[in-house]
Motif scaffolding. Structure first.
Motif, PDB file in Angstrom:
ATOM      1  N   ASN A 240       8.329  52.721  40.289  1.00  0.00           N
ATOM      2  CA  ASN A 240       8.500  53.778  41.288  1.00  0.00           C
ATOM      3  C   ASN A 240       9.475  53.365  42.392  1.00  0.00           C
ATOM      4  O   ASN A 240       9.194  53.503  43.578  1.00  0.00           O
ATOM      5  CB  ASN A 240       7.137  54.163  41.875  1.00  0.00           C
ATOM      6  CG  ASN A 240       7.193  55.444  42.679  1.00  0.00           C
ATOM      7  OD1 ASN A 240       7.957  56.358  42.372  1.00  0.00           O
ATOM      8  ND2 ASN A 240       6.393  55.508  43.730  1.00  0.00           N
ATOM      9  N   VAL A 241      10.623  52.873  41.976  1.00  0.00           N
ATOM     10  CA  VAL A 241      11.672  52.446  42.907  1.00  0.00           C
ATOM     11  C   VAL A 241      12.883  53.359  42.734  1.00  0.00           C
ATOM     12  O   VAL A 241      13.341  53.589  41.614  1.00  0.00           O
ATOM     13  CB  VAL A 241      12.075  50.979  42.658  1.00  0.00           C
ATOM     14  CG1 VAL A 241      13.292  50.599  43.508  1.00  0.00           C
ATOM     15  CG2 VAL A 241      10.904  50.050  42.956  1.00  0.00           C
ATOM     16  N   ILE A 242      13.397  53.872  43.839  1.00  0.00           N
ATOM     17  CA  ILE A 242      14.615  54.685  43.831  1.00  0.00           C
ATOM     18  C   ILE A 242      15.722  53.885  44.503  1.00  0.00           C
ATOM     19  O   ILE A 242      15.541  53.373  45.613  1.00  0.00           O
ATOM     20  CB  ILE A 242      14.399  56.021  44.559  1.00  0.00           C
ATOM     21  CG1 ILE A 242      13.376  56.877  43.798  1.00  0.00           C
ATOM     22  CG2 ILE A 242      15.719  56.777  44.714  1.00  0.00           C
ATOM     23  CD1 ILE A 242      13.018  58.181  44.493  1.00  0.00           C
ATOM     24  N   ILE A 243      16.856  53.765  43.819  1.00  0.00           N
ATOM     25  CA  ILE A 243      18.036  53.122  44.402  1.00  0.00           C
ATOM     26  C   ILE A 243      19.166  54.140  44.362  1.00  0.00           C
ATOM     27  O   ILE A 243      19.643  54.511  43.294  1.00  0.00           O
ATOM     28  CB  ILE A 243      18.424  51.836  43.652  1.00  0.00           C
ATOM     29  CG1 ILE A 243      17.241  50.857  43.609  1.00  0.00           C
ATOM     30  CG2 ILE A 243      19.627  51.176  44.325  1.00  0.00           C
ATOM     31  CD1 ILE A 243      17.547  49.548  42.892  1.00  0.00           C
ATOM     32  N   TRP A 244      19.560  54.601  45.532  1.00  0.00           N
ATOM     33  CA  TRP A 244      20.632  55.591  45.634  1.00  0.00           C
ATOM     34  C   TRP A 244      21.951  54.943  45.239  1.00  0.00           C
ATOM     35  O   TRP A 244      21.994  53.792  44.803  1.00  0.00           O
ATOM     36  CB  TRP A 244      20.667  56.166  47.049  1.00  0.00           C
ATOM     37  CG  TRP A 244      20.951  57.636  47.080  1.00  0.00           C
ATOM     38  CD1 TRP A 244      22.126  58.239  47.429  1.00  0.00           C
ATOM     39  CD2 TRP A 244      20.052  58.695  46.739  1.00  0.00           C
ATOM     40  NE1 TRP A 244      22.015  59.606  47.331  1.00  0.00           N
ATOM     41  CE2 TRP A 244      20.750  59.912  46.901  1.00  0.00           C
ATOM     42  CE3 TRP A 244      18.731  58.738  46.305  1.00  0.00           C
ATOM     43  CZ2 TRP A 244      20.177  61.161  46.652  1.00  0.00           C
ATOM     44  CZ3 TRP A 244      18.151  59.965  46.061  1.00  0.00           C
ATOM     45  CH2 TRP A 244      18.869  61.157  46.231  1.00  0.00           C
ATOM     46  N   CYS A 245      23.056  55.626  45.372  1.00  0.00           N
ATOM     47  CA  CYS A 245      24.313  55.170  44.774  1.00  0.00           C
ATOM     48  C   CYS A 245      24.986  54.061  45.592  1.00  0.00           C
ATOM     49  O   CYS A 245      24.823  53.960  46.801  1.00  0.00           O
ATOM     50  CB  CYS A 245      25.267  56.346  44.601  1.00  0.00           C
ATOM     51  SG  CYS A 245      25.591  57.260  46.116  1.00  0.00           S
ATOM     52  N   GLY A 246      25.742  53.217  44.882  1.00  0.00           N
ATOM     53  CA  GLY A 246      26.682  52.310  45.513  1.00  0.00           C
ATOM     54  C   GLY A 246      26.120  51.068  46.160  1.00  0.00           C
ATOM     55  O   GLY A 246      26.777  50.472  47.012  1.00  0.00           O
ATOM     56  N   SER A 247      24.932  50.621  45.782  1.00  0.00           N
ATOM     57  CA  SER A 247      24.348  49.427  46.397  1.00  0.00           C
ATOM     58  C   SER A 247      24.600  48.184  45.548  1.00  0.00           C
ATOM     59  O   SER A 247      24.859  48.270  44.347  1.00  0.00           O
ATOM     60  CB  SER A 247      22.841  49.614  46.601  1.00  0.00           C
ATOM     61  OG  SER A 247      22.582  50.578  47.598  1.00  0.00           O
ATOM     62  N   LEU A 248      24.509  47.021  46.199  1.00  0.00           N
ATOM     63  CA  LEU A 248      24.573  45.732  45.515  1.00  0.00           C
ATOM     64  C   LEU A 248      23.194  45.098  45.545  1.00  0.00           C
ATOM     65  O   LEU A 248      22.623  44.873  46.615  1.00  0.00           O
ATOM     66  CB  LEU A 248      25.573  44.800  46.203  1.00  0.00           C
ATOM     67  CG  LEU A 248      25.543  43.334  45.735  1.00  0.00           C
ATOM     68  CD1 LEU A 248      25.925  43.217  44.258  1.00  0.00           C
ATOM     69  CD2 LEU A 248      26.448  42.470  46.598  1.00  0.00           C
ATOM     70  N   VAL A 249      22.655  44.837  44.358  1.00  0.00           N
ATOM     71  CA  VAL A 249      21.399  44.104  44.219  1.00  0.00           C
ATOM     72  C   VAL A 249      21.761  42.783  43.548  1.00  0.00           C
ATOM     73  O   VAL A 249      22.036  42.726  42.350  1.00  0.00           O
ATOM     74  CB  VAL A 249      20.369  44.891  43.388  1.00  0.00           C
ATOM     75  CG1 VAL A 249      19.054  44.122  43.303  1.00  0.00           C
ATOM     76  CG2 VAL A 249      20.135  46.275  44.001  1.00  0.00           C
ATOM     77  N   SER A 250      21.783  41.722  44.327  1.00  0.00           N
ATOM     78  CA  SER A 250      22.306  40.446  43.847  1.00  0.00           C
ATOM     79  C   SER A 250      21.296  39.714  42.962  1.00  0.00           C
ATOM     80  O   SER A 250      20.139  40.121  42.823  1.00  0.00           O
ATOM     81  CB  SER A 250      22.704  39.564  45.032  1.00  0.00           C
ATOM     82  OG  SER A 250      23.730  40.175  45.788  1.00  0.00           O
ATOM     83  N   HIS A 251      21.745  38.625  42.400  1.00  0.00           N
ATOM     84  CA  HIS A 251      20.971  37.835  41.443  1.00  0.00           C
ATOM     85  C   HIS A 251      19.637  37.364  42.019  1.00  0.00           C
ATOM     86  O   HIS A 251      19.507  37.076  43.202  1.00  0.00           O
ATOM     87  CB  HIS A 251      21.788  36.622  40.997  1.00  0.00           C
ATOM     88  CG  HIS A 251      22.198  35.744  42.145  1.00  0.00           C
ATOM     89  ND1 HIS A 251      21.464  34.663  42.562  1.00  0.00           N
ATOM     90  CD2 HIS A 251      23.265  35.822  42.990  1.00  0.00           C
ATOM     91  CE1 HIS A 251      22.048  34.091  43.596  1.00  0.00           C
ATOM     92  NE2 HIS A 251      23.148  34.777  43.879  1.00  0.00           N
ATOM     93  N   HIS A 252      18.637  37.321  41.157  1.00  0.00           N
ATOM     94  CA  HIS A 252      17.301  36.810  41.479  1.00  0.00           C
ATOM     95  C   HIS A 252      16.592  37.604  42.583  1.00  0.00           C
ATOM     96  O   HIS A 252      15.715  37.078  43.267  1.00  0.00           O
ATOM     97  CB  HIS A 252      17.358  35.329  41.871  1.00  0.00           C
ATOM     98  CG  HIS A 252      17.823  34.432  40.773  1.00  0.00           C
ATOM     99  ND1 HIS A 252      19.154  34.101  40.601  1.00  0.00           N
ATOM    100  CD2 HIS A 252      17.137  33.810  39.778  1.00  0.00           C
ATOM    101  CE1 HIS A 252      19.272  33.300  39.561  1.00  0.00           C
ATOM    102  NE2 HIS A 252      18.072  33.112  39.029  1.00  0.00           N
ATOM    103  N   VAL A 253      16.961  38.853  42.758  1.00  0.00           N
ATOM    104  CA  VAL A 253      16.267  39.718  43.715  1.00  0.00           C
ATOM    105  C   VAL A 253      15.011  40.286  43.062  1.00  0.00           C
ATOM    106  O   VAL A 253      15.006  40.618  41.872  1.00  0.00           O
ATOM    107  CB  VAL A 253      17.195  40.855  44.195  1.00  0.00           C
ATOM    108  CG1 VAL A 253      16.408  41.973  44.877  1.00  0.00           C
ATOM    109  CG2 VAL A 253      18.250  40.310  45.146  1.00  0.00           C
ATOM    110  N   GLU A 254      13.946  40.416  43.845  1.00  0.00           N
ATOM    111  CA  GLU A 254      12.715  41.057  43.393  1.00  0.00           C
ATOM    112  C   GLU A 254      12.403  42.225  44.326  1.00  0.00           C
ATOM    113  O   GLU A 254      12.319  42.051  45.546  1.00  0.00           O
ATOM    114  CB  GLU A 254      11.547  40.071  43.394  1.00  0.00           C
ATOM    115  CG  GLU A 254      11.726  38.905  42.432  1.00  0.00           C
ATOM    116  CD  GLU A 254      10.512  37.996  42.406  1.00  0.00           C
ATOM    117  OE1 GLU A 254       9.409  38.460  42.796  1.00  0.00           O
ATOM    118  OE2 GLU A 254      10.658  36.832  42.019  1.00  0.00           O
ATOM    119  N   ILE A 255      12.240  43.404  43.740  1.00  0.00           N
ATOM    120  CA  ILE A 255      11.901  44.605  44.501  1.00  0.00           C
ATOM    121  C   ILE A 255      10.534  45.070  44.029  1.00  0.00           C
ATOM    122  O   ILE A 255      10.362  45.435  42.865  1.00  0.00           O
ATOM    123  CB  ILE A 255      12.951  45.712  44.297  1.00  0.00           C
ATOM    124  CG1 ILE A 255      14.348  45.211  44.683  1.00  0.00           C
ATOM    125  CG2 ILE A 255      12.584  46.952  45.114  1.00  0.00           C
ATOM    126  CD1 ILE A 255      15.467  46.181  44.343  1.00  0.00           C
TER     127      ILE A 255
END
Length: 227
Positions: free
Chosen positions: A135-150
């Motif tokens: 249940n995660v929404i990520i809108w346009c144009g973002s950077l989610v870098s390596h080893h990130v946990e959401i």
């Protein structure tokens, strides 16, 4: 990549702007066919949306059985995503599997771990070794870098920059153009306003707001030579 990928037809919960966007993205950029919309009976106003039927949620399973249809809950970030999270639980209690959408116009890698009822729009760059909960929404144009946990039930607005090894706690909201430095943890229910810069870990239930731009006090025509 995982997270509810399927070819089964879809019922979308909601009829607002996000639901209409979900209909468009699923229709034009996935193998899914959207069959109908559904809303709580207390919010039932029209019997059609985008040319498709709208049913009250308490009767949707009589026409669109969960054995044959999946559901996507298209609600926004009200109460730090709590409303959307509760409706996901209701849909699952009725037997529906929850769909996930990842835009073909985003950059992802095969090891991406992603949960159910996620919505990843176009232009995002999601590097290797990233885990995205449910249940995660990520809108346009973002950077989610390596080893990130959401963690579950988060909303990330457009053009956020999330540096490596960041952990984002559940029910957090990341505003437009927010920037997170590497190796920090956001506590659950952290709220970052537009343009916020966060360089250290946060506690639960905290909010960070960037200062708004001030009027220059000079008429714009006097500055036109600078443009």
């Amino acid at each position: 990549m995982n997270g509810g990928q399927s070819d089964r037809p879809l019922v979308i919960f909601g009829v607002g702007e996000l639901a209409q966007l979900a209909y468009y993205y699923f229709t034009h950029d996935s193998s899914r066919r959207v069959a109908a919309f559904t809303v709580d009976r207390t919010h039932f106003r029209e019997n059609q949306c985008m040319g498709l039927p709208v049913l009250a949620f308490d009767e949707v399973d009589t026409r669109y059985a969960p054995e044959e249809y999946d559901m996507f809950v298209a609600l926004g970030y009200t109460r730090l995503n709590q409303v959307r999270a509760e409706k996901c639980l209701e849909a699952k209690s009725r037997g529906y599997r929850l769909a996930t959408y990842v835009s073909s116009r985003s950059v992802t890698w095969p090891d991406l771990t992603i949960g159910e009822n996620c919505f990843i729009m176009e232009g995002n760059v999601i590097q290797p070794f990233v885990r995205i909960g449910n249940n995660v929404i990520i809108w346009c144009g973002s950077l989610v870098s390596h080893h990130v946990e959401i963690d579950d039930n988060c909303f990330i607005a457009a053009h956020a920059v999330i540096s490596g090894h960041v952990k984002i706690g559940a029910h957090s909201f990341i505003g437009i153009n927010a920037t997170l430095r590497d190796k920090i943890t956001l506590g659950e229910r952290t709220l970052l306003g537009a343009g916020a810069l966060v360089t250290a870990s946060t506690d639960e239930n905290t909010a960070y707001l960037a200062a708004s731009s001030q009027e220059a006090g000079v008429p714009s025509y006097r500055l036109q030579s600078l443009l």
